[in-house]
Design an enzyme around this catalytic site. Structure first.
Site, PDB file in Angstrom:
ATOM      1  CE  LYS A   1       2.385  -0.106  12.606  1.00 44.10           C
ATOM      2  NZ  LYS A   1       0.701  -0.255  12.558  1.00 44.10           N
TER       3      LYS A   1
ATOM      4  CG  ASN B   1       2.805   4.420   1.400  1.00 43.50           C
ATOM      5  OD1 ASN B   1       3.602   4.446   0.662  1.00 43.50           O
ATOM      6  ND2 ASN B   1       2.279   3.549   2.680  1.00 43.50           N
TER       7      ASN B   1
ATOM      8  CG  PHE C   1      -0.387   9.048   6.796  1.00 46.24           C
ATOM      9  CD1 PHE C   1      -0.893   8.130   7.090  1.00 46.24           C
ATOM     10  CD2 PHE C   1      -0.022   9.920   7.773  1.00 46.24           C
ATOM     11  CE1 PHE C   1      -0.076   7.332   7.516  1.00 46.24           C
ATOM     12  CE2 PHE C   1       1.024   9.738   8.589  1.00 46.24           C
ATOM     13  CZ  PHE C   1       0.848   8.439   8.556  1.00 46.24           C
TER      14      PHE C   1
ATOM     15  CG  ASN D   1      -0.370   0.823   2.366  1.00 46.97           C
ATOM     16  OD1 ASN D   1      -0.830   1.861   2.679  1.00 46.97           O
ATOM     17  ND2 ASN D   1       0.173   0.143   3.317  1.00 46.97           N
TER      18      ASN D   1
ATOM     19  CG  ASN E   1       3.617   1.143   9.367  1.00 49.45           C
ATOM     20  OD1 ASN E   1       3.517   0.454   8.565  1.00 49.45           O
ATOM     21  ND2 ASN E   1       3.420   1.855   9.894  1.00 49.45           N
TER      22      ASN E   1
HETATM   23  C1  LIG Z   1      -3.896  -0.945   3.209  1.00 53.49           C
HETATM   24  C2  LIG Z   1      -2.423  -0.780   4.783  1.00 53.49           C
HETATM   25  C3  LIG Z   1      -2.939   0.457   5.852  1.00 53.49           C
HETATM   26  C4  LIG Z   1      -1.921   0.398   6.634  1.00 53.49           C
HETATM   27  N1  LIG Z   1      -2.121   1.838   6.904  1.00 53.49           N
HETATM   28  C5  LIG Z   1      -1.326   2.270   8.038  1.00 53.49           C
HETATM   29  C6  LIG Z   1      -1.840   3.194   8.772  1.00 53.49           C
HETATM   30  O1  LIG Z   1      -2.824   4.263   8.562  1.00 53.49           O
HETATM   31  N2  LIG Z   1      -2.019   3.863  10.124  1.00 53.49           N
HETATM   32  C7  LIG Z   1      -0.372   2.345  10.413  1.00 53.49           C
HETATM   33  O2  LIG Z   1       0.304   3.246  11.642  1.00 53.49           O
HETATM   34  N3  LIG Z   1      -0.256   1.284  10.025  1.00 53.49           N
HETATM   35  C8  LIG Z   1      -1.254   1.332   8.771  1.00 53.49           C
HETATM   36  N4  LIG Z   1      -0.679  -0.248   8.064  1.00 53.49           N
HETATM   37  C9  LIG Z   1       0.237  -1.206   8.549  1.00 53.49           C
HETATM   38  C10 LIG Z   1      -0.485  -2.126   8.886  1.00 53.49           C
HETATM   39  O3  LIG Z   1      -1.002  -1.812  10.970  1.00 53.49           O
HETATM   40  C11 LIG Z   1       0.532  -3.377   9.996  1.00 53.49           C
HETATM   41  O4  LIG Z   1       1.798  -2.928  11.081  1.00 53.49           O
HETATM   42  C12 LIG Z   1       1.291  -3.570   9.046  1.00 53.49           C
HETATM   43  O5  LIG Z   1       0.124  -3.890   7.716  1.00 53.49           O
HETATM   44  C13 LIG Z   1       1.891  -5.053   9.247  1.00 53.49           C
HETATM   45  O6  LIG Z   1       0.680  -6.234   9.768  1.00 53.49           O
HETATM   46  P1  LIG Z   1       0.033  -6.829   8.710  1.00 53.49           P
HETATM   47  O7  LIG Z   1       1.843  -7.682   7.934  1.00 53.49           O
HETATM   48  O8  LIG Z   1      -0.924  -8.034   9.643  1.00 53.49           O
HETATM   49  O9  LIG Z   1      -0.434  -6.347   7.896  1.00 53.49           O
HETATM   50  C14 LIG Z   1      -1.363   0.045   7.155  1.00 53.49           C
HETATM   51  C15 LIG Z   1      -1.270  -2.150   6.421  1.00 53.49           C
HETATM   52  C16 LIG Z   1      -1.756  -1.648   5.155  1.00 53.49           C
HETATM   53  C17 LIG Z   1      -2.098  -2.773   4.738  1.00 53.49           C
END
Ligand SMILES: Cc1cc2nc3c(=O)[nH]c(=O)nc-3n(C[C@H](O)[C@H](O)[C@H](O)COP(=O)(O)O)c2cc1C
Length: 361
Positions: free
Chosen positions: A209, A173, A113, A109, A238
């Site tokens: 984070k 991002n 934000f 992604n 993240n």
């Molecule tokens: C589509 C998408 C949007 C995300 N948006 C945010 C965000 O706005 N803020 C944030 O701290 N992490 C964001 N993340 C990161 C997730 O919170 C997480 O830390 C990361 O995806 C790892 O976990 P996962 O492998 O289970 O997805 C986003 C992840 C994805 C896939």
């Protein structure tokens, strides 16, 4: 289960369309969904001054505008993190900006934000009936002249509604944002937020984070700054800007943060490295690539008190939450741990401190 069938149907849509539909459907009909059965008491844990019914949380990014936290709690998550919320609304990057890497069980992604801003989030959160544990993840606007002031503004506006606040300095991002992980900027950011907290919300835990793309020196600096700051925890991690050579999906070349299965190993390694560097009293939340109870358990054994997931939910649907609880429980039983608290840091060299008394069945 009907929800899993709905998830399979949504997977036929482009990724962001599917996500928007999921949020709209959850918002409209979520109240009618059957609640998950109460989790086994052995999974309950007291940490950050709160009792979590189970340690599996929903990571930030799913519910950016804090519109469905209670429904997600009802589906079985032990806690839900909303956001990232910035002071002013912003559209984020041009579409397409969300990509499924189906062959890799991963996501890339570069949303940037996109969110409705802190006023809208505050309205939703104020309306919400408070139950369960809901954290709010805050960030800075892309065009902000003073990013630290943005974090302070979002903290002041949203902390009253939060069971904890996460300071997100690790999104790849927003250009330059990850620079806030550097020693001097991080020191100033955390000093600003702990000062605001002392006046406004002295009991609200603050977590930072971090990215998985940090070397040992950067982790040393973060551990030192965090240790001196008085914040309560770290979320590790993240998404990553790295692209493992093993990726098979054509979408792997897209710019942005990679999450899901390929992030599990690197984010767990960073979690271990962080646990070694920080005080036992610092709470760690493990995130990155969790799609099974065994993977949640591995992060807990590495030193996380809680875990979070997002990408696996997009692939599997909400049935994953109860499955993970059952698998986690099986891991505990197999290894002879009476409660989840007993397993925290079992593989770590420094053990996190226990909070309160043990919760037993
Ligand atoms: C589509 C998408 C949007 C995300 N948006 C945010 C965000 O706005 N803020 C944030 O701290 N992490 C964001 N993340 C990161 C997730 O919170 C997480 O830390 C990361 O995806 C790892 O976990 P996962 O492998 O289970 O997805 C986003 C992840 C994805 C896939």
């Amino acid at each position: 289960m009907i929800l899993d069938a709905a998830t399979a149907a949504l997977r036929l849509l482009p990724a962001e369309t599917a996500h928007r539909a999921t949020i709209s459907l959850t918002r409209a009909w979520g109240g009618l969904l059957p609640a998950a059965p109460p989790p086994d008491k052995r999974l309950a844990i007291r940490v950050l001054g709160k009792t979590f019914a189970n340690p599996i949380g929903l990571a930030a990014g799913f519910d950016k505008n804090a519109v469905v936290p209670n429904t997600m709690l009802r589906l079985g998550f032990g806690f839900v993190e909303c956001g990232t919320v910035t002071p002013r609304p912003q559209k984020g990057n041009p579409r397409p900006r969300l990509f499924r890497l189906a062959q890799d069980r991963a996501v890339i992604n570069r949303m940037g934000f996109n969110n409705d801003g802190m006023e809208e989030a505050a309205v939703c959160l104020a309306r919400r009936q408070r139950r369960g544990v809901v954290g709010i993840n805050i960030g800075a606007n892309k065009d902000s002249a003073d990013r630290i002031a943005d974090y302070r503004a979002a903290f002041e506006r949203l902390a009253p509604y939060a069971d904890y606040v996460t300071v997100n300095v690790s999104s790849p991002n927003t250009p330059g944002l990850r620079g806030l992980q550097n020693r001097d900027e991080l020191t100033l950011l955390l000093a600003t937020l702990t000062a605001a907290r002392a006046i406004l919300a002295p009991t609200t835990p603050l977590l930072l984070k971090i990215a998985p793309d940090l070397d040992g020196h950067a982790l040393d600096d973060i551990a030192a700054v965090v240790g001196a700051s008085g914040i309560e925890g770290l979320i590790v991690s993240n998404t990553t800007v790295a692209r493992p050579a093993s990726l098979k999906s054509p979408e792997a070349k897209e710019t942005g943060g990679l999450s899901g299965a390929p992030l599990f190993e690197p984010s767990t390694q960073i979690l271990r490295a962080v646990r070694q560097r920080v005080s036992p009293s610092l709470v760690l939340i493990g995130a990155g690539g969790i799609a099974s109870g065994a993977q949640a358990y591995a992060k807990i054994r590495a030193g996380a008190s809680l875990v979070q997931l997002y990408s696996a939910l997009a692939y599997e649907g909400p049935g994953i939450v109860v499955r993970l609880q059952q698998e986690l429980l099986a891991c505990l039983t197999r290894d002879g741990f009476a409660t989840i608290a007993d397993a925290i840091g079992a593989d770590a060299t420094t053990l996190p401190l226990r909070e309160g008394r043990k919760i037993t069945k």
